[in-house]
Design an enzyme around this catalytic site. Sequence first.
Site, PDB file in Angstrom:
ATOM      1  N   TYR A 285      74.992  -3.162   4.565  1.00 33.18           N
ATOM      2  CA  TYR A 285      74.244  -4.152   3.888  1.00 33.18           C
ATOM      3  C   TYR A 285      73.971  -4.152   2.446  1.00 33.18           C
ATOM      4  CZ  TYR A 285      72.621  -4.551   8.868  1.00 33.18           C
ATOM      5  OH  TYR A 285      72.631  -4.597  10.073  1.00 33.18           O
TER       6      TYR A 285
ATOM      7  N   CYS B   8      85.070  10.121   5.312  1.00 31.75           N
ATOM      8  CA  CYS B   8      86.357   9.617   4.267  1.00 31.75           C
ATOM      9  C   CYS B   8      86.331   7.974   4.066  1.00 31.75           C
ATOM     10  CB  CYS B   8      87.488  10.243   5.130  1.00 31.75           C
ATOM     11  SG  CYS B   8      87.459  11.787   5.193  1.00 31.75           S
TER      12      CYS B   8
HETATM   13  N1  LLP Z   1      63.333 -10.383  17.583  1.00 29.29           N
HETATM   14  C1  LLP Z   1      64.573 -10.953  17.478  1.00 29.29           C
HETATM   15  C2  LLP Z   1      64.991 -11.830  18.428  1.00 29.29           C
HETATM   16  C3  LLP Z   1      65.495 -10.134  16.761  1.00 29.29           C
HETATM   17  O1  LLP Z   1      66.653 -10.405  16.666  1.00 29.29           O
HETATM   18  C4  LLP Z   1      64.989  -8.963  15.918  1.00 29.29           C
HETATM   19  C5  LLP Z   1      65.821  -8.439  14.969  1.00 29.29           C
HETATM   20  C6  LLP Z   1      63.503  -8.567  15.872  1.00 29.29           C
HETATM   21  C7  LLP Z   1      62.800  -9.324  16.847  1.00 29.29           C
HETATM   22  C8  LLP Z   1      62.947  -7.516  15.058  1.00 29.29           C
HETATM   23  O2  LLP Z   1      63.176  -7.803  13.529  1.00 29.29           O
HETATM   24  P1  LLP Z   1      62.446  -6.888  12.664  1.00 29.29           P
HETATM   25  O3  LLP Z   1      60.875  -7.197  12.686  1.00 29.29           O
HETATM   26  O4  LLP Z   1      62.568  -5.551  13.076  1.00 29.29           O
HETATM   27  O5  LLP Z   1      62.743  -7.421  11.364  1.00 29.29           O
HETATM   28  N2  LLP Z   1      69.938  -4.059  11.388  1.00 29.29           N
HETATM   29  C9  LLP Z   1      69.397  -4.569  10.331  1.00 29.29           C
HETATM   30  C10 LLP Z   1      68.376  -5.723  11.174  1.00 29.29           C
HETATM   31  C11 LLP Z   1      68.718  -6.307  12.180  1.00 29.29           C
HETATM   32  C12 LLP Z   1      67.629  -7.190  12.760  1.00 29.29           C
HETATM   33  C13 LLP Z   1      68.189  -7.883  14.062  1.00 29.29           C
HETATM   34  N3  LLP Z   1      67.097  -8.747  14.995  1.00 29.29           N
HETATM   35  C14 LLP Z   1      68.864  -3.643   9.341  1.00 29.29           C
HETATM   36  O6  LLP Z   1      69.181  -2.731   9.357  1.00 29.29           O
HETATM   37  O7  LLP Z   1      68.214  -4.327   8.428  1.00 29.29           O
END
Ligand code: LLP
Length: 389
Positions: A296, A320
């Site tokens: 990202y 790499c």
């Molecule tokens: N509920 C649903 C339906 C979700 O899809 C997600 C995250 C959450 C809750 C929790 O969201 P949070 O509170 O953690 O923002 N890999 C990405 C983040 C992807 C989030 C996916 N869904 C990153 O590293 O920023």
Amino acid sequence: MKNNELFLKAAKKFGTPLYLYDLRIVEERIKKVEDALKNVEHKVFFAFKSNSNVHILKFMKKMHLGADIVSLNEYKMAKYAGFKPNEIIVNGNGKKVEELIYYSKEDVACVNVDSKEEIEKVPKDVSLRVALRINPNVDAKTHPHISTGLKENKFGISLEDAKDVVHSFPSNLRLVGLHCHIGSQITDVSPFVEAIESLKKFVTEQNLKLDFINIGGGWGIDYLKNGNEMDLGKYKQEVVPLLKSFDLPIYLELGRYIIAPAGFLIARVTEVKKTAFKNFIVLDTSMSGLLRPSLYGAYHHVEFLSNGEKITADIVGRVCETGDTLAKKRKVPQPKVGDIGIIYDVGAYGYSMSSNYNLALRPAEVAFDGKNFQLIRRRETFEDLTRLF
Ligand code: LLP
């Protein structure tokens, strides 16, 4: 113990690269969440995808959080960690029929259904409590890859389509709630206000009788260390009154806000390379250990336990790929080979998105409770890499 001492001690005891979680920070964060929501009946479900180490999950359970899961394996892990089916909410798009049948047999608290196609997919003799995931077409003003509430995103059902769906629910499915998750790493409360206002209008206009409203997760944290994270004072003022107006319990699915700031990736410097164009500090971790910067362009604060003259350098791994850059143009004290570098705010989507790319071994994970370290996942070994052949 001062943090730097803590990092040094952990690196010495467990080796590097190492994920360290400070459980005191997790507790503080949960307290902040509870304080922000204290005037409204609510339950917080921990988003397993952000961190699925079973010890962390057990800690969340001890702190009275429920489980928000998105796959059958996350479901099984929730049970393994001690969560009861009635404490588990099932999320995710494109679920398989056999998974829906499984969740029905397990009698989970609720399945968030993502589309009318998913509703049609559930066999007529399978009963489930469901919440309909609404896509309110709201701009969460976050990175496009982690925005989920716009009409062009793959998630949820539009308010327009939902009007028909809510009144033609098959009798084997009980519509118990509405669900909405507009994205992640949101620091501005206005997208929440917009989304919740449209949910409220929908519930009123359609005269829905529900058991709860689930407003998902997405609370953003201060990666940049400039004091800008989800403003809970503003949240209390602007969002909580809207939540109260439903006169229903409110569910939240939080991951990052609770666990990200509690996690530190401790690595050692393997080289300081100086070219005519740039300086590079190479660490013994990489995009395999922490993918967010490469995927990202995410910013993570980095510090070195070094006292050299300040230099400006890109901080990179040993994979790499040019994209294997963990931080760009950072002004830091020039480290020596073997010095410790700490990458901050990696408790969420850190280890959980790590890989074996370039046959990197996944780091060990350690929890610190203010007194003691506990190794909560051992470092991978070469034998782990050959296990599936
Ligand atoms: N509920 C649903 C339906 C979700 O899809 C997600 C995250 C959450 C809750 C929790 O969201 P949070 O509170 O953690 O923002 N890999 C990405 C983040 C992807 C989030 C996916 N869904 C990153 O590293 O920023």
